[in-house]
Write a protein that holds these residues in place. Structure first.
Motif, PDB file in Angstrom:
ATOM      1  N   HIS A 164      18.189   3.030   9.672  1.00  0.00           N
ATOM      2  CA  HIS A 164      19.233   3.852  10.311  1.00  0.00           C
ATOM      3  C   HIS A 164      19.371   5.363   9.668  1.00  0.00           C
ATOM      4  CE1 HIS A 164      20.891   2.573   6.219  1.00  0.00           C
ATOM      5  NE2 HIS A 164      21.835   3.524   6.498  1.00  0.00           N
ATOM      6  N   THR A 165      18.663   5.702   8.551  1.00  0.00           N
ATOM      7  CA  THR A 165      18.648   6.986   8.052  1.00  0.00           C
ATOM      8  C   THR A 165      17.431   7.926   8.535  1.00  0.00           C
ATOM      9  OG1 THR A 165      17.856   6.167   6.039  1.00  0.00           O
ATOM     10  CG2 THR A 165      20.114   6.269   6.159  1.00  0.00           C
ATOM     11  N   GLU A 166      16.487   7.293   9.432  1.00  0.00           N
ATOM     12  CA  GLU A 166      15.443   7.986   9.728  1.00  0.00           C
ATOM     13  C   GLU A 166      15.832   8.865  11.141  1.00  0.00           C
ATOM     14  OE1 GLU A 166      11.901   9.198  10.105  1.00  0.00           O
ATOM     15  OE2 GLU A 166      12.020   7.423   8.773  1.00  0.00           O
ATOM     16  N   GLU A 201       0.822  -1.164   0.080  1.00  0.00           N
ATOM     17  CA  GLU A 201      -0.073  -0.039  -0.223  1.00  0.00           C
ATOM     18  C   GLU A 201       0.756   1.278   0.156  1.00  0.00           C
ATOM     19  OE1 GLU A 201      -3.295   2.284  -0.020  1.00  0.00           O
ATOM     20  OE2 GLU A 201      -3.121   0.004  -0.394  1.00  0.00           O
ATOM     21  N   VAL A 202       1.825   1.270   0.802  1.00  0.00           N
ATOM     22  CA  VAL A 202       2.885   2.378   0.683  1.00  0.00           C
ATOM     23  C   VAL A 202       3.699   2.592  -0.668  1.00  0.00           C
ATOM     24  CG1 VAL A 202       5.078   3.159   1.739  1.00  0.00           C
ATOM     25  CG2 VAL A 202       3.513   2.389   3.185  1.00  0.00           C
ATOM     26  N   ARG A 203       4.005   1.583  -1.338  1.00  0.00           N
ATOM     27  CA  ARG A 203       4.635   1.573  -2.484  1.00  0.00           C
ATOM     28  C   ARG A 203       3.738   2.238  -3.664  1.00  0.00           C
ATOM     29  NH1 ARG A 203       6.608  -3.316  -0.803  1.00  0.00           N
ATOM     30  NH2 ARG A 203       5.304  -4.467  -2.168  1.00  0.00           N
ATOM     31  N   SER A 258      11.381   6.432  -3.221  1.00  0.00           N
ATOM     32  CA  SER A 258      12.431   6.155  -3.999  1.00  0.00           C
ATOM     33  C   SER A 258      13.037   5.216  -3.418  1.00  0.00           C
ATOM     34  CB  SER A 258      13.212   7.691  -4.286  1.00  0.00           C
ATOM     35  OG  SER A 258      13.590   7.990  -2.991  1.00  0.00           O
ATOM     36  N   ALA A 259      14.349   4.929  -3.909  1.00  0.00           N
ATOM     37  CA  ALA A 259      15.372   3.893  -3.237  1.00  0.00           C
ATOM     38  C   ALA A 259      15.967   4.416  -2.033  1.00  0.00           C
ATOM     39  CB  ALA A 259      16.180   3.254  -4.071  1.00  0.00           C
ATOM     40  N   LYS A 260      16.042   5.926  -2.017  1.00  0.00           N
ATOM     41  CA  LYS A 260      16.728   6.779  -0.949  1.00  0.00           C
ATOM     42  C   LYS A 260      15.830   6.839   0.253  1.00  0.00           C
ATOM     43  CE  LYS A 260      20.064   9.057  -4.062  1.00  0.00           C
ATOM     44  NZ  LYS A 260      20.572  10.481  -4.437  1.00  0.00           N
ATOM     45  N   ASP A 261      14.372   6.665   0.040  1.00  0.00           N
ATOM     46  CA  ASP A 261      13.631   6.916   1.292  1.00  0.00           C
ATOM     47  C   ASP A 261      13.745   5.664   2.234  1.00  0.00           C
ATOM     48  OD1 ASP A 261      12.344   9.231   0.119  1.00  0.00           O
ATOM     49  OD2 ASP A 261      10.888   8.110  -1.141  1.00  0.00           O
ATOM     50  N   PRO A 262      13.687   6.379   3.505  1.00  0.00           N
ATOM     51  CA  PRO A 262      14.093   5.626   4.751  1.00  0.00           C
ATOM     52  C   PRO A 262      12.840   4.501   4.947  1.00  0.00           C
ATOM     53  CG  PRO A 262      13.739   7.445   5.647  1.00  0.00           C
ATOM     54  CD  PRO A 262      13.872   7.701   4.147  1.00  0.00           C
ATOM     55  N   LEU A 263      12.930   3.368   4.977  1.00  0.00           N
ATOM     56  CA  LEU A 263      11.808   2.414   5.128  1.00  0.00           C
ATOM     57  C   LEU A 263      11.953   1.467   5.902  1.00  0.00           C
ATOM     58  CD1 LEU A 263       9.903   2.327   1.453  1.00  0.00           C
ATOM     59  CD2 LEU A 263       9.184   3.711   3.322  1.00  0.00           C
TER      60      LEU A 263
END
Length: 240
Positions: A234-236, A191-193, A199-204
């Motif tokens: 780790h990037t959130e 659902e989120v996608r 994008s590939a850079k978004d922290p999920l």
């Protein structure tokens, strides 16, 4: 908990294509028999076919005491007494104070808080008889910080955290591990996608990794139990 995994029976309340499904898969991989609770039967049946006879689809509205009691009876009859409960269901309804209807507000609370209470009340007697068990509540960033516009969801998540803490004080001395998991970030779900196209850079957060953390909680040795853990990429940024 000291029993072998293949002897355990687990219930996951609130199973969908994201974290709920990942939790079910992890439990099944570790040898548990799993009762899956959700309002819609269609997805539950797909998971049951995928993962085999150790899974039981239980269509139920966990905010309804009669449906919860009936569902737990079915699990006991077909799989056995309950060792593990994951209270995962929630509803994010409404938009701000003035646009959230009383019905939406109540629905959010009944699903997240009342439903978790009902499931715990059904599961705990089995655990008390064995002197062991695990109950894990799924929390969110809103468990510790109210999100603007999310009056129903945030208040419900605060309440779930309070329920978990209260039950831990009551049940830890009786051998039942109660824990609360704060999911601080966005989970990578279909659902989120579809909706946000990250994008590939978004922290999920990856559902399988979260499920591994839940299993680690279930496996903890009683001399060093966790009451609460929080998980984020780790990037959130923390609690934003």
């Amino acid at each position: 908990m000291t029993d072998k995994a293949h002897e355990r029976v687990a219930i996951v309340g609130g199973v969908g294509p994201g974290l709920g499904a990942a939790l079910v898969r992890k439990l099944a991989e570790e040898g548990c028999r799993v009762g899956m609770f959700a309002r819609s039967r269609e997805y539950l049946d797909k998971l049951a076919v995928e993962l085999g006879p150790a899974l039981l689809a239980v269509p139920a509205d966990i905010s309804d005491p009669k449906q919860v009691a009936s569902g737990f009876r079915k699990v006991r009859e077909k799989l056995g007494k309950i060792d593990i409960l994951i209270a995962h269901a929630s509803d994010s309804l409404g938009e701000g104070l003035l646009k959230t209807t009383p019905k939406e507000f109540e629905r959010s609370w009944r699903t997240a808080v009342f439903g978790a209470f009902l499931c715990a009340q059904e599961a705990v007697p089995d655990m008390l008889k064995r002197g062991a068990g695990a109950i894990i509540f799924t929390g969110a960033t809103s468990s510790v910080r109210g999100r603007g516009g999310a009056v129903s969801f945030s208040s419900a998540k605060f309440a779930v955290r309070g329920l978990a803490q209260s039950l831990a004080v009551e049940l830890w001395p009786k051998g039942i591990h109660v824990a609360h998991v704060i999911i601080d970030g966005v989970i990578n779900t279909p659902e989120v996608r579809k909706t946000f196209k990250p994008s590939a850079k978004d922290p999920l957060l990856q559902p399988d990794a979260i499920a591994d953390a839940y299993w680690d909680l279930i496996q903890q040795e009683p001399s060093a139990w966790s009451l609460e853990i929080d998980l984020r990429p780790h990037t959130e940024a923390f609690f934003e």
